[in-house]
Design a protein around this motif. Structure first.
Motif: not given
Length: 79
Positions: A1-22
């Motif tokens: 079984m091969t597991v693909p690499w995952v690239k985690l990125e955060l676009d600070v300019a587009a980050f929607d903080a209120p969406h995560f407030e909960t």
């Protein structure tokens, strides 16, 4: 079984903080302290892992051998 690499990125300019407030509120209510290295101080103690990795024997022989083969592949420089 091969597991693909995952690239985690955060676009600070587009980050929607209120969406995560909960989720932030729920974490705080459960006693989880959210902070940054800037607040703590960027020291070796604060950079250490916050959990203990499982020993290879508990991950199953398949994953260990595949990981070893990947890291030993010719031309592999790591990530």
């Amino acid at each position: 079984m091969t597991v693909p690499w995952v690239k985690l990125e955060l676009d600070v300019a587009a980050f929607d903080a209120p969406h995560f407030e909960t989720y932030v509120t729920r974490c705080r209510e459960d006693g989880i302290r959210l902070t940054t290295l800037a607040q703590l101080g960027d020291t070796p103690e604060h950079r250490r892992p916050r959990r203990t990795p499982r020993p290879p024997s508990t991950r199953g022989p398949d994953r260990v051998s595949k990981a070893a083969r990947r890291s030993a592949a010719p031309g592999r420089t790591g990530r």
